[in-house]
Design a protein around this motif. Structure first.
Motif, PDB file in Angstrom:
ATOM      1  N   ILE A 274       0.876  -1.173   0.000  1.00  0.00           N
ATOM      2  CA  ILE A 274       0.000   0.000   0.000  1.00  0.00           C
ATOM      3  C   ILE A 274       0.913   1.223   0.000  1.00  0.00           C
ATOM      4  O   ILE A 274       1.693   1.423   0.926  1.00  0.00           O
ATOM      5  N   VAL A 275       0.853   2.007  -1.074  1.00  0.00           N
ATOM      6  CA  VAL A 275       1.756   3.157  -1.208  1.00  0.00           C
ATOM      7  C   VAL A 275       1.074   4.467  -0.831  1.00  0.00           C
ATOM      8  O   VAL A 275       1.727   5.496  -0.745  1.00  0.00           O
ATOM      9  N   GLY A 276      -0.217   4.422  -0.612  1.00  0.00           N
ATOM     10  CA  GLY A 276      -0.942   5.602  -0.172  1.00  0.00           C
ATOM     11  C   GLY A 276      -2.420   5.312  -0.048  1.00  0.00           C
ATOM     12  O   GLY A 276      -2.934   4.402  -0.688  1.00  0.00           O
ATOM     13  N   PHE A 277      -3.073   6.078   0.810  1.00  0.00           N
ATOM     14  CA  PHE A 277      -4.525   5.959   0.927  1.00  0.00           C
ATOM     15  C   PHE A 277      -5.044   7.206   1.623  1.00  0.00           C
ATOM     16  O   PHE A 277      -4.315   7.919   2.313  1.00  0.00           O
ATOM     17  N   GLU A 278      -6.301   7.460   1.389  1.00  0.00           N
ATOM     18  CA  GLU A 278      -7.024   8.492   2.116  1.00  0.00           C
ATOM     19  C   GLU A 278      -8.338   7.867   2.547  1.00  0.00           C
ATOM     20  O   GLU A 278      -9.101   7.363   1.706  1.00  0.00           O
ATOM     21  N   ASP A 279      -8.580   7.872   3.841  1.00  0.00           N
ATOM     22  CA  ASP A 279      -9.737   7.223   4.419  1.00  0.00           C
ATOM     23  C   ASP A 279     -11.028   7.581   3.676  1.00  0.00           C
ATOM     24  O   ASP A 279     -11.315   8.756   3.442  1.00  0.00           O
ATOM     25  N   HIS A 280     -11.774   6.560   3.286  1.00  0.00           N
ATOM     26  CA  HIS A 280     -13.060   6.704   2.581  1.00  0.00           C
ATOM     27  C   HIS A 280     -12.924   7.383   1.218  1.00  0.00           C
ATOM     28  O   HIS A 280     -13.914   7.875   0.670  1.00  0.00           O
ATOM     29  N   ARG A 281     -11.710   7.384   0.639  1.00  0.00           N
ATOM     30  CA  ARG A 281     -11.537   7.975  -0.698  1.00  0.00           C
ATOM     31  C   ARG A 281     -10.797   7.042  -1.649  1.00  0.00           C
ATOM     32  O   ARG A 281     -11.294   6.764  -2.727  1.00  0.00           O
ATOM     33  N   PHE A 282      -9.569   6.618  -1.285  1.00  0.00           N
ATOM     34  CA  PHE A 282      -8.811   5.772  -2.212  1.00  0.00           C
ATOM     35  C   PHE A 282      -7.746   4.973  -1.471  1.00  0.00           C
ATOM     36  O   PHE A 282      -7.352   5.319  -0.357  1.00  0.00           O
ATOM     37  N   ILE A 283      -7.301   3.906  -2.139  1.00  0.00           N
ATOM     38  CA  ILE A 283      -6.147   3.121  -1.707  1.00  0.00           C
ATOM     39  C   ILE A 283      -5.317   2.864  -2.962  1.00  0.00           C
ATOM     40  O   ILE A 283      -5.844   2.398  -3.978  1.00  0.00           O
ATOM     41  N   ASP A 284      -4.022   3.170  -2.885  1.00  0.00           N
ATOM     42  CA  ASP A 284      -3.100   2.914  -3.986  1.00  0.00           C
ATOM     43  C   ASP A 284      -2.175   1.768  -3.623  1.00  0.00           C
ATOM     44  O   ASP A 284      -1.642   1.722  -2.511  1.00  0.00           O
ATOM     45  N   PHE A 285      -1.985   0.854  -4.568  1.00  0.00           N
ATOM     46  CA  PHE A 285      -1.154  -0.325  -4.373  1.00  0.00           C
ATOM     47  C   PHE A 285      -0.071  -0.369  -5.443  1.00  0.00           C
ATOM     48  O   PHE A 285      -0.278   0.097  -6.559  1.00  0.00           O
ATOM     49  N   LYS A 286       1.031  -0.967  -5.103  1.00  0.00           N
ATOM     50  CA  LYS A 286       2.094  -1.219  -6.062  1.00  0.00           C
ATOM     51  C   LYS A 286       2.551  -2.649  -5.860  1.00  0.00           C
ATOM     52  O   LYS A 286       2.712  -3.097  -4.717  1.00  0.00           O
ATOM     53  N   LYS A 287       2.758  -3.367  -6.945  1.00  0.00           N
ATOM     54  CA  LYS A 287       3.241  -4.739  -6.838  1.00  0.00           C
ATOM     55  C   LYS A 287       4.624  -4.711  -6.190  1.00  0.00           C
ATOM     56  O   LYS A 287       5.482  -3.919  -6.554  1.00  0.00           O
ATOM     57  N   ARG A 288       4.801  -5.588  -5.213  1.00  0.00           N
ATOM     58  CA  ARG A 288       6.074  -5.652  -4.496  1.00  0.00           C
ATOM     59  C   ARG A 288       6.954  -6.708  -5.166  1.00  0.00           C
ATOM     60  O   ARG A 288       6.644  -7.892  -5.130  1.00  0.00           O
ATOM     61  N   SER A 289       8.022  -6.241  -5.806  1.00  0.00           N
ATOM     62  CA  SER A 289       9.002  -7.153  -6.384  1.00  0.00           C
ATOM     63  C   SER A 289      10.286  -6.376  -6.642  1.00  0.00           C
ATOM     64  O   SER A 289      10.298  -5.145  -6.625  1.00  0.00           O
ATOM     65  N   GLU A 290      11.334  -7.119  -6.903  1.00  0.00           N
ATOM     66  CA  GLU A 290      12.626  -6.484  -7.185  1.00  0.00           C
ATOM     67  C   GLU A 290      12.571  -5.686  -8.486  1.00  0.00           C
ATOM     68  O   GLU A 290      13.232  -4.675  -8.631  1.00  0.00           O
ATOM     69  N   THR A 291      11.773  -6.148  -9.439  1.00  0.00           N
ATOM     70  CA  THR A 291      11.774  -5.525 -10.760  1.00  0.00           C
ATOM     71  C   THR A 291      10.595  -4.588 -10.997  1.00  0.00           C
ATOM     72  O   THR A 291      10.645  -3.772 -11.900  1.00  0.00           O
ATOM     73  N   SER A 292       9.532  -4.704 -10.213  1.00  0.00           N
ATOM     74  CA  SER A 292       8.328  -3.912 -10.468  1.00  0.00           C
ATOM     75  C   SER A 292       8.537  -2.448 -10.118  1.00  0.00           C
ATOM     76  O   SER A 292       8.887  -2.102  -9.012  1.00  0.00           O
ATOM     77  N   ARG A 293       8.342  -1.603 -11.114  1.00  0.00           N
ATOM     78  CA  ARG A 293       8.456  -0.169 -10.914  1.00  0.00           C
ATOM     79  C   ARG A 293       7.128   0.520 -11.203  1.00  0.00           C
ATOM     80  O   ARG A 293       6.834   1.549 -10.649  1.00  0.00           O
ATOM     81  N   GLU A 294       6.377  -0.045 -12.091  1.00  0.00           N
ATOM     82  CA  GLU A 294       5.235   0.677 -12.632  1.00  0.00           C
ATOM     83  C   GLU A 294       3.892   0.010 -12.411  1.00  0.00           C
ATOM     84  O   GLU A 294       2.875   0.598 -12.715  1.00  0.00           O
ATOM     85  N   GLU A 295       3.852  -1.205 -11.945  1.00  0.00           N
ATOM     86  CA  GLU A 295       2.598  -1.934 -11.853  1.00  0.00           C
ATOM     87  C   GLU A 295       1.817  -1.437 -10.645  1.00  0.00           C
ATOM     88  O   GLU A 295       2.149  -1.741  -9.509  1.00  0.00           O
ATOM     89  N   VAL A 296       0.792  -0.622 -10.913  1.00  0.00           N
ATOM     90  CA  VAL A 296       0.032   0.004  -9.840  1.00  0.00           C
ATOM     91  C   VAL A 296      -1.454  -0.299  -9.989  1.00  0.00           C
ATOM     92  O   VAL A 296      -1.930  -0.619 -11.070  1.00  0.00           O
ATOM     93  N   MET A 297      -2.145  -0.161  -8.860  1.00  0.00           N
ATOM     94  CA  MET A 297      -3.581  -0.360  -8.838  1.00  0.00           C
ATOM     95  C   MET A 297      -4.170   0.655  -7.862  1.00  0.00           C
ATOM     96  O   MET A 297      -3.513   1.045  -6.891  1.00  0.00           O
ATOM     97  N   ARG A 298      -5.392   1.091  -8.129  1.00  0.00           N
ATOM     98  CA  ARG A 298      -6.079   2.015  -7.227  1.00  0.00           C
ATOM     99  C   ARG A 298      -7.522   1.579  -7.079  1.00  0.00           C
ATOM    100  O   ARG A 298      -8.189   1.233  -8.050  1.00  0.00           O
TER     101      ARG A 298
END
Length: 186
Positions: free
Chosen positions: A71-95
């Motif tokens: 979880i790379v960021g969140f705001e209560d009752h608004r959003f949660i941002d995720f990033k794939k955790r790996s040695e090579t992952s730089r850009e794979e994100v989800m919200r």
């Protein structure tokens, strides 16, 4: 398309780029109920695509299931941002994003963005090459968004996964064709 049940346009993924999909659902539920469904392990266990093995709602917290995310960021009752955790992952994100839409309705948006060099597994066709989404991924996220909606609307029909894949094979190719047609490299 023969044999595929029609999919309402408001349920189809938007394709803002060849590596990203956006799904929107209008849920007949309070923002508190939707927040609980997307921000807790218990809530996620009712609709998420795979069993949740860890979930800690805080920056740097884990969201682990069949892949491990941070979880790379969140705001209560608004959003949660995720990033794939790996040695090579730089850009794979989800919200996951939610907002109140009327008195008894919450708008839910799911964004998935894949890495520039990701290649489809299991010999799935990826006609636009590495770093572009493919039909199986699109169908899976479509099903996940529907599963969340089904928590609040149990009579929502279940779309056949194979039918969704068939639909998204054509839909994605058409979207990519339009993107190529209007791309400006100035």
């Amino acid at each position: 398309m023969m044999g595929v049940s029609p999919i309402a346009l408001d349920r189809v993924a938007r394709v803002p780029a060849k590596h990203a999909l956006v799904y929107t659902r209008y849920l007949k539920a309070s923002i508190d109920d939707v927040w609980s469904a997307i921000s807790t392990a218990e809530g996620l266990s009712q609709w998420w695509v795979a069993p949740v093995t860890a979930f800690e709602l805080k920056s740097g917290g884990a969201f682990n299931h069949h892949w491990n995310s941070l979880i790379v960021g969140f705001e209560d009752h608004r959003f949660i941002d995720f990033k794939k955790r790996s040695e090579t992952s730089r850009e794979e994100v989800m919200r996951f994003k939610i907002s109140q839409d009327g008195k008894a309705q919450t708008k839910f948006t799911l964004l998935d963005s894949i890495e520039a060099d990701i290649v489809a597994g299991d010999n799935e066709p990826q006609p636009h090459g590495p770093g572009t989404v493919w039909a199986g991924v699109a169908a899976g996220w479509h099903g996940a968004a529907d599963a969340l909606e089904r928590l609040f609307k149990p009579d929502l029909p279940v779309q056949d996964w194979t039918g969704l894949v068939n639909f998204y094979e054509t839909h994605l190719m058409e979207q990519f064709e339009f993107m190529d047609l209007v791309r400006r490299d100035d």
